[in-house]
Enzyme design. Structure first.
Site, PDB file in Angstrom:
ATOM      1  N   VAL A  76       0.871  -1.179   0.000  1.00 48.62           N
ATOM      2  CA  VAL A  76       0.000   0.000   0.000  1.00 48.62           C
ATOM      3  C   VAL A  76       0.909   1.230   0.000  1.00 48.62           C
ATOM      4  CG1 VAL A  76      -1.864  -1.205   1.217  1.00 48.62           C
ATOM      5  CG2 VAL A  76      -0.175   0.035   2.557  1.00 48.62           C
ATOM      6  N   ALA A  78       3.192   4.302   0.894  1.00 45.81           N
ATOM      7  CA  ALA A  78       3.930   4.592   2.122  1.00 45.81           C
ATOM      8  C   ALA A  78       3.245   5.709   2.896  1.00 45.81           C
ATOM      9  CB  ALA A  78       5.353   5.002   1.763  1.00 45.81           C
ATOM     10  N   SER A 130      12.045  -3.872  -5.495  1.00 42.78           N
ATOM     11  CA  SER A 130      12.396  -3.065  -6.661  1.00 42.78           C
ATOM     12  C   SER A 130      12.204  -3.830  -7.960  1.00 42.78           C
ATOM     13  CB  SER A 130      13.857  -2.613  -6.572  1.00 42.78           C
ATOM     14  OG  SER A 130      14.183  -1.853  -7.721  1.00 42.78           O
ATOM     15  N   GLY A 132       9.567  -2.449 -10.338  1.00 39.04           N
ATOM     16  CA  GLY A 132       8.319  -2.006 -10.961  1.00 39.04           C
ATOM     17  C   GLY A 132       7.338  -3.156 -11.118  1.00 39.04           C
ATOM     18  N   LYS A 184      16.781   0.046   0.543  1.00 37.43           N
ATOM     19  CA  LYS A 184      15.948   0.394  -0.622  1.00 37.43           C
ATOM     20  C   LYS A 184      15.968   1.906  -0.853  1.00 37.43           C
ATOM     21  CE  LYS A 184      13.117  -0.118  -4.078  1.00 37.43           C
ATOM     22  NZ  LYS A 184      12.235   0.965  -4.250  1.00 37.43           N
ATOM     23  N   HIS A 187      19.145   2.578  -2.556  1.00 36.03           N
ATOM     24  CA  HIS A 187      18.978   2.066  -3.930  1.00 36.03           C
ATOM     25  C   HIS A 187      18.318   3.150  -4.785  1.00 36.03           C
ATOM     26  CE1 HIS A 187      16.238   0.471  -7.002  1.00 36.03           C
ATOM     27  NE2 HIS A 187      17.075  -0.532  -7.184  1.00 36.03           N
ATOM     28  N   ASN A 188      17.263   3.748  -4.243  1.00 34.79           N
ATOM     29  CA  ASN A 188      16.546   4.768  -5.008  1.00 34.79           C
ATOM     30  C   ASN A 188      17.380   6.025  -5.204  1.00 34.79           C
ATOM     31  OD1 ASN A 188      14.503   2.881  -4.813  1.00 34.79           O
ATOM     32  ND2 ASN A 188      12.916   4.390  -4.455  1.00 34.79           N
ATOM     33  N   GLU A 191      19.483   5.253  -7.956  1.00 31.23           N
ATOM     34  CA  GLU A 191      18.597   5.284  -9.134  1.00 31.23           C
ATOM     35  C   GLU A 191      18.435   6.723  -9.645  1.00 31.23           C
ATOM     36  OE1 GLU A 191      14.740   3.136  -8.687  1.00 31.23           O
ATOM     37  OE2 GLU A 191      13.809   5.064  -9.095  1.00 31.23           O
ATOM     38  N   LYS A 262       8.811  11.024  -5.519  1.00 26.13           N
ATOM     39  CA  LYS A 262       7.987  10.648  -4.361  1.00 26.13           C
ATOM     40  C   LYS A 262       8.755  10.772  -3.053  1.00 26.13           C
ATOM     41  CE  LYS A 262       5.268   7.344  -6.966  1.00 26.13           C
ATOM     42  NZ  LYS A 262       6.408   7.013  -7.829  1.00 26.13           N
TER      43      LYS A 262
END
Ligand code: 6PG
Length: 465
Positions: A76, A78, A130, A132, A184, A187-188, A191, A262
């Site tokens: 759901v 965040a 991760s 998508g 994560k 990681h983003n 990214e 985001k």
């Protein structure tokens, strides 16, 4: 289907949730989904036909049909929705049950939820996912953190559902508490950095080298066959191949140049500042999304200062490839160093070799290069920065002249290169045994008696300037 006990439950049957639960079911685990939206429940029932997968709008049915200990994953949005779902389910759960938050939750929220649920004997995992929608369906990279013993219950499901590289699953228990969400988040951040660098290479090719979209497509596609091989380069080549369906021309030229976000990249930068770890490429990528969002002001400023039609830049595709490869390495090095320090500060007990390993497949930043990183951290588990690894040093050194050339040519031609130049400056500073910070120290002491240390003797000094 009504009498069986399901192995796995998933709350939130949006695109990610539906794809992930179908992936779990494809891997021979029975699974049940919960969503308040009837349409989403019906979609899963239809898509899940032929598999042991069920869906309901009724939380009591959902809970009663799960085998013990219950393994419930939340996909759901965040923030508040995670707390709402947890509070809704909690009164009906039993000691030893497991909740896994698969969203991009902020790591301090995960710590709080972990503590709150632990008080009731419920295990909580923050597990970044991760890749998508396609990744969720075919095999994502999964980054779980939480109680190590409780992880044994979810391990078989996650290992089966995750992407595989050389037969090895792209998932592992990463550490305590919010370790999974933290990894994560970084990681983003990486990214964001890689995406910005790719867009700067695009800008150099388009505005500096005056290449056509077809030529740019060909460059990305060639690069993807070499050492830059990665998911982001691969999809970029695909993007430049796409014709617009609503007008003449290529789709890329019809897309508004305003970056959305985001928050995970910004959190990475904010937290790196808190840790005192420099990640300037990622900071620049976040700032560039922000500058891009000021589109009306940019348009006014362009008329005020004049459009940037500078001279054509004399660069080769090979030089650009070298600069991009250099910049990629430096970006991963920054993110990895942030993880090294976060691990100490937050007692995550992260293993960088494991993280490199599970990033090799499934996730957005997957790249050939990650195997080299895995080897570097395997050889030296206490490596503080990839730039200090001898193999990386040998790889990076020959790339420096091209990177400097690309950045200087680009800047002379007024092509904004925030991330590429930030990476080069980071490298130049990180590899300088002496920086002009002695002067800053002197200034601090001059105006504020903040004191300084000396090169030639121990102690704290102050001068009446
Ligand atoms: C992933 C992605 C994903 C993220 C998007 C959008 O690993 O699959 O990181 O989790 O939500 O990339 O992020 P922004 O909207 O912040 O660009």
């Amino acid at each position: 289907m009504t009498d069986i006990e399901f192995d796995f439950g998933l709350v939130g049957l949006g695109v990610m949730g539906r794809n992930f639960i179908l992936n779990v079911a494809d891997n021979d685990f029975s699974a049940i989904g919960l969503d308040l939206d009837k349409e989403k429940v019906d979609s899963l029932l239809t898509e899940g036909e032929g598999r042991v997968v069920h869906a309901t709008q009724d939380k009591i049915e959902f809970i009663n049909k799960l085998s013990s200990p219950r393994k419930i994953m939340l996909l759901v949005p965040a923030g508040k929705p995670v707390d709402i779902v947890i509070n809704d389910l909690k009164p009906h759960l039993s000691k030893g049950d497991i909740i896994i938050d698969g969203g991009n939750s902020f790591f301090t929220d995960t710590n709080r939820r972990f503590e709150e649920l632990a008080a009731d004997g419920i295990h909580f995992f923050g597990a970044g996912v991760s890749g998508g929608a396609k990744g969720a369906r075919k095999g994502p990279s999964i980054m779980p953190g939480g109680d190590k013993h409780a992880y044994t219950y979810i391990k078989p499901i996650f290992e089966a559902a995750s992407a595989k590289v050389n037969g090895e699953p792209c998932v592992a228990h990463l550490g305590n508490g919010s370790a999974g969400n933290y990894v994560k988040m970084v990681h983003n951040g990486i990214e964001y950095g890689l995406m910005q660098l790719i867009s700067e290479a695009y800008s150099l090719m388009k505005n500096g080298m005056r290449l056509s979209n077809a030529e740019i497509q060909s460059a990305f596609s060639t690069w993807n066959q070499g050492r830059l091989k990665s998911f982001l380069i691969e999809i970029t080549a695909e993007i430049f191949d796409k014709k617009d369906e609503l007008s003449e021309g290529d789709l890329i030229d019809a897309i508004l140049d305003k970056g959305k976000q985001k928050g995970t990249g910004k959190w990475t930068s904010q937290n790196a500042m808190d840790l005192g770890i420099p990640i300037p490429t990622i900071d620049a990528a976040v700032s560039m999304r922000e500058i891009s969002a000021l589109k009306p002001q940019r348009m006014t400023a362009e008329t005020l200062y004049g459009a940037k039609i500078a001279q054509t830049i004399e660069l080769t595709i090979e030089q650009l490839e070298e600069a991009l490869f250099f910049s990629f390495i430096v970006t991963y090095a920054q993110g990895m160093q942030q993880l090294v320090y976060a691990s100490d500060t937050y007692n995550y007990d992260l293993n960088l070799e494991t993280i490199s390993k599970i990033w090799r497949g499934g996730c957005i930043i997957r790249a050939e290069l990650l195997e080299q990183m895995r080897l570097a951290f395997d050889k030296n588990p206490s490596l503080k920065n990839l730039l200090l690894d001898e193999i990386f040093a040998a790889m990076i050194k020959p790339l420096v002249p091209s990177t400097a050339k690309v950045v200087s040519e680009g800047i002379n031609a007024q092509v904004p290169l925030a991330a590429m130049s930030a990476g080069l400056n980071y490298f130049n500073a990180f590899t300088s045994g002496r920086l002009p910070m002695n002067l800053v120290q002197a200034q601090r002491d001059h105006f504020g008696s903040h004191t300084y240390e000396r090169l030639d003797r121990e102690g704290i000094f102050h001068t009446e300037w």
